[in-house]
Structure formats: C-alpha cells, structure tokens
Enzyme design. Structure first.
Site, PDB file in Angstrom:
ATOM      1  N   ARG A   1      20.496 -35.291  45.534  1.00 46.74           N
ATOM      2  CA  ARG A   1      20.097 -33.891  45.310  1.00 46.74           C
ATOM      3  C   ARG A   1      19.600 -33.229  46.594  1.00 46.74           C
ATOM      4  O   ARG A   1      19.944 -32.089  46.906  1.00 46.74           O
ATOM      5  CB  ARG A   1      19.004 -33.831  44.240  1.00 46.74           C
ATOM      6  N   ILE A   2      18.772 -33.955  47.355  1.00 46.29           N
ATOM      7  CA  ILE A   2      18.197 -33.372  48.573  1.00 46.29           C
ATOM      8  C   ILE A   2      19.268 -33.199  49.643  1.00 46.29           C
ATOM      9  O   ILE A   2      19.365 -32.146  50.287  1.00 46.29           O
ATOM     10  CB  ILE A   2      17.044 -34.248  49.094  1.00 46.29           C
TER      11      ILE A   2
ATOM     12  N   ASP B   1      27.586 -41.388  52.265  1.00 49.19           N
ATOM     13  CA  ASP B   1      26.836 -41.953  51.148  1.00 49.19           C
ATOM     14  C   ASP B   1      27.666 -43.082  50.560  1.00 49.19           C
ATOM     15  O   ASP B   1      28.894 -42.959  50.437  1.00 49.19           O
ATOM     16  CB  ASP B   1      26.541 -40.900  50.081  1.00 49.19           C
TER      17      ASP B   1
ATOM     18  N   PRO C   1      17.068 -43.489  50.427  1.00 49.76           N
ATOM     19  CA  PRO C   1      15.916 -44.263  49.965  1.00 49.76           C
ATOM     20  C   PRO C   1      15.609 -45.372  50.961  1.00 49.76           C
ATOM     21  O   PRO C   1      16.415 -45.654  51.863  1.00 49.76           O
ATOM     22  CB  PRO C   1      16.406 -44.846  48.634  1.00 49.76           C
TER      23      PRO C   1
ATOM     24  N   ASP D   1       8.752 -36.255  59.226  1.00 49.80           N
ATOM     25  CA  ASP D   1       7.782 -35.917  58.186  1.00 49.80           C
ATOM     26  C   ASP D   1       7.258 -37.179  57.510  1.00 49.80           C
ATOM     27  O   ASP D   1       6.311 -37.115  56.739  1.00 49.80           O
ATOM     28  CB  ASP D   1       8.415 -34.990  57.137  1.00 49.80           C
TER      29      ASP D   1
ATOM     30  N   GLU E   1       2.318 -44.661  57.911  1.00 46.15           N
ATOM     31  CA  GLU E   1       1.570 -43.462  57.513  1.00 46.15           C
ATOM     32  C   GLU E   1       0.471 -43.711  56.492  1.00 46.15           C
ATOM     33  O   GLU E   1      -0.479 -42.929  56.386  1.00 46.15           O
ATOM     34  CB  GLU E   1       2.533 -42.420  56.945  1.00 46.15           C
TER      35      GLU E   1
ATOM     36  N   HIS F   1       3.981 -35.905  55.877  1.00 48.55           N
ATOM     37  CA  HIS F   1       4.667 -36.133  54.594  1.00 48.55           C
ATOM     38  C   HIS F   1       4.471 -34.929  53.658  1.00 48.55           C
ATOM     39  O   HIS F   1       4.049 -35.068  52.506  1.00 48.55           O
ATOM     40  CB  HIS F   1       4.150 -37.404  53.920  1.00 48.55           C
TER      41      HIS F   1
END
Length: 331
Positions: A154-155, A174, A206, A258, A263, A295
């Site tokens: 989706r992103i 992909d 992912p 990001d 993190e 993030h």
C-alpha cells in the site's frame, strides 16, 4: 464488554474516548507500557490493546491467560516484538492495524527526499545564523531522476503515484507483484537490478530479519555514484555504519532516515539537554546530507485516529465473532 488500552499517548486519547462513547464500551486508558507489572491492571477486563516498541515480556501472556483474557490487539503494524510462542502457549489471539495511512508515509518519504535534494537542512542552518549566501547549496531536480521503489504494498504504491506526479522515472521491485504496477511495466526482475539502476532507492519493505540488510557496503558498491537512500520502512533494512561511511566518502549523495536500527529507547524521547551516547546517530544528525527524523512518517491526525479506532474495532470483532479481518496467523 470492558477493554483496557496501554501505552496511550495524549494525541491518541481523544480518539479512544470518542470511540468509547460512540460504541458504549468502557475503555480504560493507561499511559504506561504493557509489562508484567502493569498487566495486573487488566484483571477484570475482556481484552488488551497496546502499542510499544519494546519487546513484550512472555510473562504478560501468562497473566492474561490467568485473567481469562485471550486477545491482544496492537495499535500498530509490526508484530516482531511479540513472542508468538507465549501467545500459543496461552491461547491468545493477536491483531494489528495493517494500514493506518499509507499516504502519510508515502508523502513523508517524498518530503524528506525534497528536503535533501534542495539542500534545505544546510540552508536552514545557514539562515538561522543570518548567512544568506546561496552557494554551495545548489539543488537537484526530482524530475530528472530514476526512483527505485523497493516494496509495492500500500505504501509503495502510494509513493509511486507521488513520484510519477513529479515527473520522475519510476522502477519497482517486489517479490509479490501488484497487477496494476505490472501493467505499467515498472517492475525489474531483482532487487539488485533496482539498486544498480536507481538514482533514489526508497525502501517500503518489512524487516527481513536481523542481519539481513538491503543496504550495506556490498550493495552500496553496486549502486550508482551519488545515489540517495530513503528509508521509512524498518531500521534493520540498512547497515547504518556502511551507509554513513558511503555518504562521507561521497559514494552516496545522501540519505533520508525516518527509522534507525538502534532507535528503540531514543526516538520519541526528549534528549534536549543530553549528549547522545550513540555516536553514529550524532554524526548523522550533524551531517548536512543525512536527514534524520524520529520515526514520524506515519504521524498524522488521520493515521493516529485509525490506529486508535481500528485496533479497538478488531478487538470487538474478536470478542463477538471469534475472529477479525486483522487477525495475525501466529502459526
């Protein structure tokens, strides 16, 4: 039905309270994270909703089982910090929010890239010191670049539309091809091919598991000189030291990060009056060609509302129907 919601930030609270009122369901809001001590507050409730970056202690699920609670609903996408063995042992189902705002993250990836291409980080720092000289901060134009989109979920698909709107040439990779992207002829056959032919590589994948990086010294060596890396996916997709070294050596033009592999415990905390112990992170923040943000690509009012409400709706579906569209297959 009574629910308890852990790790709730103040920006989430109004949406949870509104949902509770509209659905006439009691939701206890807890700001503390979910751990073996705070889970005791869930005794007497029917379901647990939570969000945190830290790992979920297996002892939490022993207590949930003891209290007769058999559903955990996450307000986020990632489930890699949840011990599935502990869920199975205690017969606990898991749901997540698979998509809270793809557009928010896609827009942010392009925003970060434009900041880098137009040297805004360096320019803003100069102007803050009343230095209004143009040079040496000359920009680059996105419409002249080839953008490689790694991951067309989706992103990734939302990002493709935006990049095409800027006039950039887009290629994509992909493992599972999307029919619409296939029809446009955007796919290349391998991730290596995408890396070698892109001026900009934007990661919408992912996590591939610890140590399985997409960007590292070996893949960077195969990339175009002065290419750019944008990561709004997962921090562990990149060997950050290798990336930093490549920017310093000018093999890569720069990066927009990001997410960061180390993190947890740093992002979304106030370290204003502290020296960062993480020297690599400090070095990246100082570098004018590396954009670091904590993030926040997802962080819009739309996304926060969706995270808060979709997780609660999934919980209700599980408790009423024994399943939901967002249930994770923990087997």
């Amino acid at each position: 039905m009574k629910l308890i919601d852990y790790g709730v930030r103040e920006d989430e609270r109004p949406y949870i309270e509104q949902w509770s009122k509209e659905n006439n369901i009691e939701v206890k809001i807890v700001s503390d994270l979910l751990n073996p001590e705070t889970i005791e507050q869930a005794n007497g409730y029917d379901g647990v909703v939570a969000y945190q970056q830290l790992p979920y202690d297996p002892a939490i699920f022993d207590k949930m089982n003891e209290y007769g609670i058999h559903v955990l609903s996450l307000r986020n996408v990632g489930v890699d910090n949840v011990p599935f063995d502990a869920l199975k042992k205690n017969d606990i189902k898991l749901t997540n929010v698979p998509s809270y705002s793809p557009t928010a993250i896609a827009e942010y990836s392009v925003t970060g890239l434009m900041i880098l291409l137009r040297s805004m980080k360096s320019m803003i720092r100069k102007v803050d010191k009343h230095n209004f000289l143009w040079a040496p901060d000359i920009g680059r134009e996105l419409n002249e670049l080839t953008v490689g989109v790694a991951g067309t979920g989706r992103i990734g698909r939302a990002a493709i539309k935006i990049y095409q709107g800027f006039g950039a040439k887009v290629i994509a990779f992909d493992k599972y091809r999307n029919p619409d992207i296939e029809k446009q002829g955007l796919y290349v056959d391998t991730l290596d091919e995408l890396l070698k032919n892109s001026d900009v590589v934007t990661l919408h994948l992912p996590s591939l598991g610890k140590g399985n990086t997409v960007i590292n010294k070996n893949t960077i060596a195969e990339m175009k000189d002065h290419a750019i890396v944008v990561n709004t996916g997962r921090g562990d997709l990149i060997n950050t030291q290798d990336l930093y070294d490549a920017v310093v050596s000018e093999k890569l033009y720069g990066a927009v990060l990001d997410v960061y592999e180390n993190e947890v415990g740093i992002f979304n905390s106030d370290r204003s009056n502290e020296k960062l112990e993480d020297q690599l992170l400090s070095n990246m923040i100082d570098n004018p060609r590396i954009i670091v943000s904590p993030h926040i690509a997802f962080y819009t009012t739309t996304a926060v509302k969706n995270m808060a409400t979709i997780s609660l709706n999934s919980m209700v579906d599980e408790l009423k129907n024994g399943t939901s569209n967002n249930e994770i297959d923990i087997n």
